[in-house]
Motif scaffolding. Sequence first.
Motif, PDB file in Angstrom:
ATOM      1  N   VAL A  36       0.834  -1.209   0.000  1.00 17.26           N
ATOM      2  CA  VAL A  36       0.000   0.000   0.000  1.00 17.26           C
ATOM      3  C   VAL A  36       0.869   1.259   0.000  1.00 17.26           C
ATOM      4  O   VAL A  36       0.566   2.238  -0.701  1.00 17.26           O
ATOM      5  CB  VAL A  36      -0.979  -0.010   1.193  1.00 17.26           C
ATOM      6  N   HIS A  37       1.973   1.236   0.752  1.00 17.61           N
ATOM      7  CA  HIS A  37       2.817   2.435   0.810  1.00 17.61           C
ATOM      8  C   HIS A  37       3.539   2.697  -0.509  1.00 17.61           C
ATOM      9  O   HIS A  37       4.076   3.798  -0.729  1.00 17.61           O
ATOM     10  CB  HIS A  37       3.830   2.319   1.963  1.00 17.61           C
ATOM     11  N   GLU A  38       3.578   1.704  -1.408  1.00 24.53           N
ATOM     12  CA  GLU A  38       4.198   1.889  -2.726  1.00 24.53           C
ATOM     13  C   GLU A  38       3.214   2.451  -3.757  1.00 24.53           C
ATOM     14  O   GLU A  38       3.617   2.807  -4.853  1.00 24.53           O
ATOM     15  CB  GLU A  38       4.733   0.551  -3.236  1.00 24.53           C
ATOM     16  N   ARG A  39       1.959   2.546  -3.398  1.00 26.82           N
ATOM     17  CA  ARG A  39       0.940   3.045  -4.328  1.00 26.82           C
ATOM     18  C   ARG A  39       0.838   4.566  -4.155  1.00 26.82           C
ATOM     19  O   ARG A  39       0.018   5.072  -3.404  1.00 26.82           O
ATOM     20  CB  ARG A  39      -0.391   2.331  -4.081  1.00 26.82           C
ATOM     21  N   THR A  40       1.707   5.253  -4.881  1.00 24.57           N
ATOM     22  CA  THR A  40       1.908   6.694  -4.663  1.00 24.57           C
ATOM     23  C   THR A  40       1.391   7.565  -5.803  1.00 24.57           C
ATOM     24  O   THR A  40       1.520   8.777  -5.745  1.00 24.57           O
ATOM     25  CB  THR A  40       3.409   6.982  -4.467  1.00 24.57           C
TER      26      THR A  40
END
Length: 494
Positions: A36-40
Amino acid sequence: MTRSTVTERDGLFELEAGSDVLDSPRYNHDIAPTQVHERTWNKWHITALWVGMSICVPTYTLGGVLTAYFGLSVGEALLAILFANIIVLIPLTLNAFAGTKYGIPFPVLLRSSFGVIGSNVPCLIRALVACGWFRIQTMFGGLAIHLFLGSVFEGWKSLDGTGEVIGFMVFWVLNLWVVLRGAESIKWLETLSAPLLVLVGVGLLMWALPNVSLTELMAQPAKRPEGAGVTSYFLAGLTAMVGFWATLSLNIPDFSRYAKSQKDQIVGQIIGLPLTMFLFAALGVVMTAASAKLVGVTVSDPVTLIGHIQSPLWVALAMVLIIIVTLSTNTAANIVSPTNDFQNLAPKLIGRTKAVMLTGLVGLALMAHELLKKLGLIVSEVSLESVYSNWLLGYSSLLGPIAGIMVVDYFLIKKQQLDLAGLYRDDVYPAWNWNGFIAFGVPVVLTLLSLGSDAFSWFYSYGWFTGSALGGVIYYGLCSLQGANPAIVKSPLQ
């Protein structure tokens, strides 16, 4: 053996891979679900992606393709382009849903509808089409490098075809380098290039408008038999234009897996695609009409047109911008997909670096004929426009059924519920999903048969529409007859 776990955050799922997935032959880091933190990527990054991909030399030539080879008037051609890109938004946004929700790329999503191993068949079809486009875009990028060097070094112009081949190879290497640097590099390039591309379009328009009458241009009659109705010609052109982005309508999960939310991917695509395609194609029509007065000869592509300018400084600046334009399109639209597709063949053996190089080599092989022609070793009179017209219709007939099957599988059969860990293992989804292959094979066979039948030729001419509709209906019917299977009813959190 440690089991993988799946967690949910605000409707987005992420996988914490255990040894059951990490040791699986169907998994590697590059095609793993994004965390999720890579979905920027927000809506403006998605918009920039589409602006960067849409403003390219092939888009510029689309109006000419439709008027010359599909018998449409200028107004009809531009309407076909606009309608086609509104239509293609439907499979684009729908197929993007799974990528955003689960963080998975295109080949992994295909494992649900075609099987864990069977997914390689549609993957390779998509990869081959991408490599075909890669060679076309790299040809234009190489020409821009050749003209840039010719504007800076007077002696370079004497190289002619050899200089174009050298430019092709330089641009080929540049494309592979950008993709090897990863998704953030592509996001950065698209965000940087989008405003530059708009400036290029405005500058070309200001240059052309004093030399063309828009009223006369729109009044030009269509090049079709006198008295012929517009419907069949318009629908054939519409199908070809849908085919232009039929490619991305399949592998859009390769990008939507980086989107922050479903809203971002939907809004970004709506803002970025239809109007950009329409305006740049319209610019191509205007520029082609004005080219005779601008440079003394009718020219249908912007690279060659700008190359006719007498000022070396303006040519050099314009070629730098066109190199950025073509690079932003080529890396995103034509290298990312086959890179993931080739990895899907054997994830433990083919990582991203090998897959990128394989993509480049296939594109180079497909370009061998054109490179030999540039070097004067063979002669060919085939026009680029005729290649486009046959190319667009041909591959859209192949890709349409895949798009229909993917949408039906995810939304109607699986009801947006996938076993995320199971997509990377061999014990949840079948190795070969024959429902998918039957649903794909029937419209493809009918398309091939239609080529030899005048009465049935419409099936090929409207191939994307007939293929996607028939493929989706057949797939739904076959799955409904068989009922649910374990891969359908499992919770994504198991």
